[in-house]
Design an enzyme around this catalytic site. Structure first.
Site, PDB file in Angstrom:
ATOM      1  N   LYS A   3     -16.479  15.776  11.069  1.00 14.34           N
ATOM      2  CA  LYS A   3     -17.571  15.720  12.039  1.00 14.34           C
ATOM      3  C   LYS A   3     -17.757  17.109  12.621  1.00 14.34           C
ATOM      4  O   LYS A   3     -16.952  17.580  13.404  1.00 14.34           O
ATOM      5  CB  LYS A   3     -17.275  14.696  13.141  1.00 14.34           C
ATOM      6  N   TRP A  39     -21.977  14.266  10.615  1.00 13.90           N
ATOM      7  CA  TRP A  39     -20.959  13.918   9.626  1.00 13.90           C
ATOM      8  C   TRP A  39     -21.148  14.723   8.348  1.00 13.90           C
ATOM      9  O   TRP A  39     -22.267  14.927   7.894  1.00 13.90           O
ATOM     10  CB  TRP A  39     -21.049  12.426   9.268  1.00 13.90           C
ATOM     11  N   THR A  88       0.873  -1.177   0.000  1.00 18.15           N
ATOM     12  CA  THR A  88       0.000   0.000   0.000  1.00 18.15           C
ATOM     13  C   THR A  88       0.909   1.225   0.000  1.00 18.15           C
ATOM     14  O   THR A  88       2.073   1.146   0.411  1.00 18.15           O
ATOM     15  CB  THR A  88      -0.891   0.042   1.250  1.00 18.15           C
ATOM     16  N   GLU A 140      -5.544  -4.091  -1.266  1.00 19.94           N
ATOM     17  CA  GLU A 140      -5.893  -5.282  -0.488  1.00 19.94           C
ATOM     18  C   GLU A 140      -6.948  -6.145  -1.170  1.00 19.94           C
ATOM     19  O   GLU A 140      -7.218  -7.260  -0.745  1.00 19.94           O
ATOM     20  CB  GLU A 140      -6.413  -4.859   0.898  1.00 19.94           C
TER      21      GLU A 140
HETATM   22  P1  ADP Z   1      -4.163   3.816  -0.718  1.00 18.32           P
HETATM   23  O1  ADP Z   1      -5.036   3.165   0.310  1.00 18.32           O
HETATM   24  O2  ADP Z   1      -2.760   3.932  -0.294  1.00 18.32           O
HETATM   25  O3  ADP Z   1      -4.731   5.091  -1.309  1.00 18.32           O
HETATM   26  P2  ADP Z   1      -5.135   2.089  -2.786  1.00 18.32           P
HETATM   27  O4  ADP Z   1      -4.713   2.368  -4.157  1.00 18.32           O
HETATM   28  O5  ADP Z   1      -5.244   0.701  -2.336  1.00 18.32           O
HETATM   29  O6  ADP Z   1      -4.093   2.807  -1.915  1.00 18.32           O
HETATM   30  O7  ADP Z   1      -6.473   2.885  -2.534  1.00 18.32           O
HETATM   31  C1  ADP Z   1      -7.653   2.319  -2.066  1.00 18.32           C
HETATM   32  C2  ADP Z   1      -8.619   3.397  -1.696  1.00 18.32           C
HETATM   33  O8  ADP Z   1      -8.872   4.267  -2.788  1.00 18.32           O
HETATM   34  C3  ADP Z   1      -9.989   2.890  -1.306  1.00 18.32           C
HETATM   35  O9  ADP Z   1     -10.014   2.470   0.021  1.00 18.32           O
HETATM   36  C4  ADP Z   1     -10.866   4.091  -1.554  1.00 18.32           C
HETATM   37  O10 ADP Z   1     -10.816   4.995  -0.465  1.00 18.32           O
HETATM   38  C5  ADP Z   1     -10.210   4.759  -2.722  1.00 18.32           C
HETATM   39  N1  ADP Z   1     -10.927   4.395  -3.937  1.00 18.32           N
HETATM   40  C6  ADP Z   1     -10.616   3.463  -4.849  1.00 18.32           C
HETATM   41  N2  ADP Z   1     -11.494   3.442  -5.853  1.00 18.32           N
HETATM   42  C7  ADP Z   1     -12.421   4.383  -5.582  1.00 18.32           C
HETATM   43  C8  ADP Z   1     -13.611   4.836  -6.233  1.00 18.32           C
HETATM   44  N3  ADP Z   1     -14.017   4.334  -7.384  1.00 18.32           N
HETATM   45  N4  ADP Z   1     -14.316   5.826  -5.627  1.00 18.32           N
HETATM   46  C9  ADP Z   1     -13.906   6.361  -4.464  1.00 18.32           C
HETATM   47  N5  ADP Z   1     -12.800   5.971  -3.804  1.00 18.32           N
HETATM   48  C10 ADP Z   1     -12.063   4.991  -4.355  1.00 18.32           C
END
Ligand code: ADP
Length: 542
Positions: A440, A445, A185, A331
């Site tokens: 918040k 929220w 990550t 993940e």
């Molecule tokens: P990081 O957690 O380091 O940013 P990732 O590339 O694994 O790395 O990102 C996952 C996160 O990206 C998700 O948990 C979500 O918050 C966001 N995400 C991924 N795809 C979308 C989407 N289509 N719309 C909104 N958020 C998204």
């Protein structure tokens, strides 16, 4: 009692063998660092992958289970590595070139990488990292000129490595549950953590994203892989395309909008993937310089951050191009949900259809999503009740690599995504925020994502991000950073008026800060941590 089926492990070897048997003439096209084009067939790729596999074992002494790292852009050699490394039972560890050098050294040491494949344009960057990774034995240079000088240890050129290798190399028998790929990550929260995928999870993910309800890709397609191979395995496209028999176009380091548009036209690309920032850039470039002919693109797949409905609508109106919104995480391999309409939506008004397509979509088969409230119970699928998104499935990790940290996993084995949102009665997921980005205010929220999407729908707003800032009375209040279109500026009051139909008064930002650009993370997302840091340092705000 066991069934009477054959044992046929789902491995990446069966994918590359299938591609070679069934689609030997399909093509892989790469734009090399120097701008030249390289093209060859699946059959050529298969031969070279076998030679590379043989060389990894015989020349570099790679053992089953070893992690072999890549530090490279998208290209045909990187694709060969995607199959040769897991093919011999080792683990393809893609290092994200956009992380900071100390993070990369941490990751390479944590993964115990001994062999790394480095793309020539990235040599200077990797030379800064290598001295901090004492376990490195071999550095293989991709695309490097013969006489190149470097401080890296154990240097060999890619073509020399595979040159006299044997194409007759026999793949070893592998367990489908053996490790295949490793991605970390980006460490936006704490130290980077490793997600280790298996052959089986990789295969099933690829097969599923190929299906009509997901990316819908076949041997009639040409795919442009914009998502980097160093970012969650290019969303599984290198495996999916080969199962589908789709041509693959690899942009290398040429990711500027004009270069992407050129590739879309030149190769008659029909499907492509990328984060919203990429598509925003492509849209603006097309607006400025509209293509003479309609593109062949059937749809562009977007994920990684929320796709603003306004961008999807603008692409459709101006260029008749369809966006396909998907959600996922490192993940989850990464794809978990995809937003496509169903027949039941056919009669809805067009803005409602657009709203549904801008949600994160429904679970793909093989993945389950639930929303859990603060009291730990699963909330109803009513499209209203907000909670934490939790997932489980055939390509969702069950733990982090070499880590006892179980914080991200529930007692009953679901993965806690850290995303917050709702599910509607048909299972469409709407992410309203990430746990750590929620605001918040006075006990209520406020969704930063909803404010951002709404702001970006304003014709004079190019980009917008919203963070929480401390407030004496309300504890937190939203602050918006706005990048205006060139030469434009919009007064705060007008922005508030623009937002007010969609938000309660207390949800509207008090402050809109015009900025030249919003800091982005290594994978092109708004870097809210950096924005908060700027605010804390007094470098934002009026
Ligand atoms: P990081 O957690 O380091 O940013 P990732 O590339 O694994 O790395 O990102 C996952 C996160 O990206 C998700 O948990 C979500 O918050 C966001 N995400 C991924 N795809 C979308 C989407 N289509 N719309 C909104 N958020 C998204």
């Amino acid at each position: 009692m066991n069934g009477l089926m054959m044992q046929y492990p789902l491995t990446t070897n069966t994918i590359v063998e299938y591609g070679n048997r069934v689609f030997p003439h399909r093509e892989i096209v790469t734009k090399l660092p120097n701008g030249a084009w390289h093209r060859y067939t699946y059959a050529d790729m298969h031969t070279r992958t076998k030679k590379l596999a043989a060389a990894l074992v015989r020349k570099l002494g790679v053992q089953p289970g070893d992690r072999v790292a890549t530090f490279a852009f998208n290209g045909y050699q990187h694709l060969e590595l995607y199959y040769a490394i897991p093919g011999i039972g080792a683990v393809c560890h893609t290092l994200n070139i956009r992380l900071a050098p100390d993070q990369l050294a941490y990751i390479a040491n944590h993964a115990e990488d001994q062999v790394v494949f480095v793309d020539a344009p990235l040599l200077p960057l990797f030379e800064k990292i290598a001295p901090h990774v004492p376990g490195l034995r071999h550095c293989v240079l991709i695309n490097a000129p013969a006489g190149v000088t470097t401080t890296l240890p154990g240097v060999v050129h890619y073509e020399d490595l595979i040159g006299d290798g044997s194409p007759d190399f026999a793949w070893p028998d592998l367990d489908e549950n053996a490790a295949c790929g490793l991605c970390y990550t980006s460490g936006t929260t704490g130290e980077p953590k490793g997600a280790l995928y298996s052959h089986r999870s990789t295969y099933l993910h690829a097969l599923t994203i190929m299906t009509p309800n997901a990316a819908s890709v076949s041997s009639a397609d040409t795919a442009l892989l914009i998502v980097p191979q160093f970012h969650v395995m290019a969303w599984g496209f290198p495996f999916m395309c080969m199962l589908a028999g789709a041509n693959m176009v690899m942009p290398g380091l040429h990711l500027q909008p004009a270069a992407i548009i050129d590739m879309l036209q030149r190769e008659r690309v029909t499907v492509a993937n990328g984060v919203p920032t990429i598509w925003l850039g492509v849209y603006e470039a097309m607006k400025q310089n509209p293509p003479a002919e309609k593109l062949s693109l059937r749809h562009y797949m977007v994920g990684g951050s929320a796709l603003p409905a306004s961008l999807m609508a603008a692409f459709e109106k101006d260029f008749d191009l369809e966006g396909l919104h998907a959600w996922g995480m490192t993940e989850t391999s990464p794809l978990g949900t995809v937003a496509r309409l169903q027949p039941v939506h056919a009669a809805l008004p067009s803005d409602e259809r657009l709203r549904i397509r801008a949600t994160q979509g429904v679970e793909m088969p093989g993945v389950e999503v639930r929303v859990v409230g603060e009291d730990g119970t699963v909330v109803p699928r009513d499209g209203k009740t907000v909670g934490e998104i939790q997932v489980r499935g055939a390509w969702v990790i069950g733990g982090y690599y070499k880590s006892d940290n179980r914080e991200a996993f529930t007692a009953d084995g679901w993965f806690r995504t850290g995303d917050v949102g709702t599910l509607d009665p048909l299972g469409y997921m709407q992410i309203t925020d990430r746990t750590k980005d929620l605001i918040k205010s006075g006990g209520e929220w406020i969704s930063s994502v909803a404010l951002e999407s709404a702001l970006m729908a304003h014709p004079q707003v190019k980009e917008a991000t919203v963070i929480a800032i401390p407030h004496e009375k309300w504890i937190e209040r939203p602050l918006a950073c706005v990048v205006f279109a060139e030469g434009a500026s919009v007064p705060d009051d007008e922005l508030r008026r623009f937002l007010s139909p969609q938000f309660a008064v207390h949800q509207l930002p008090d402050v809109f800060v015009p900025v030249a650009e919003i800091p982005k993370t290594s994978v092109g997302k708004f870097d809210k941590k950096a924005v908060r840091r700027l605010y804390a340092a007094g470098k934002l705000g009026k």
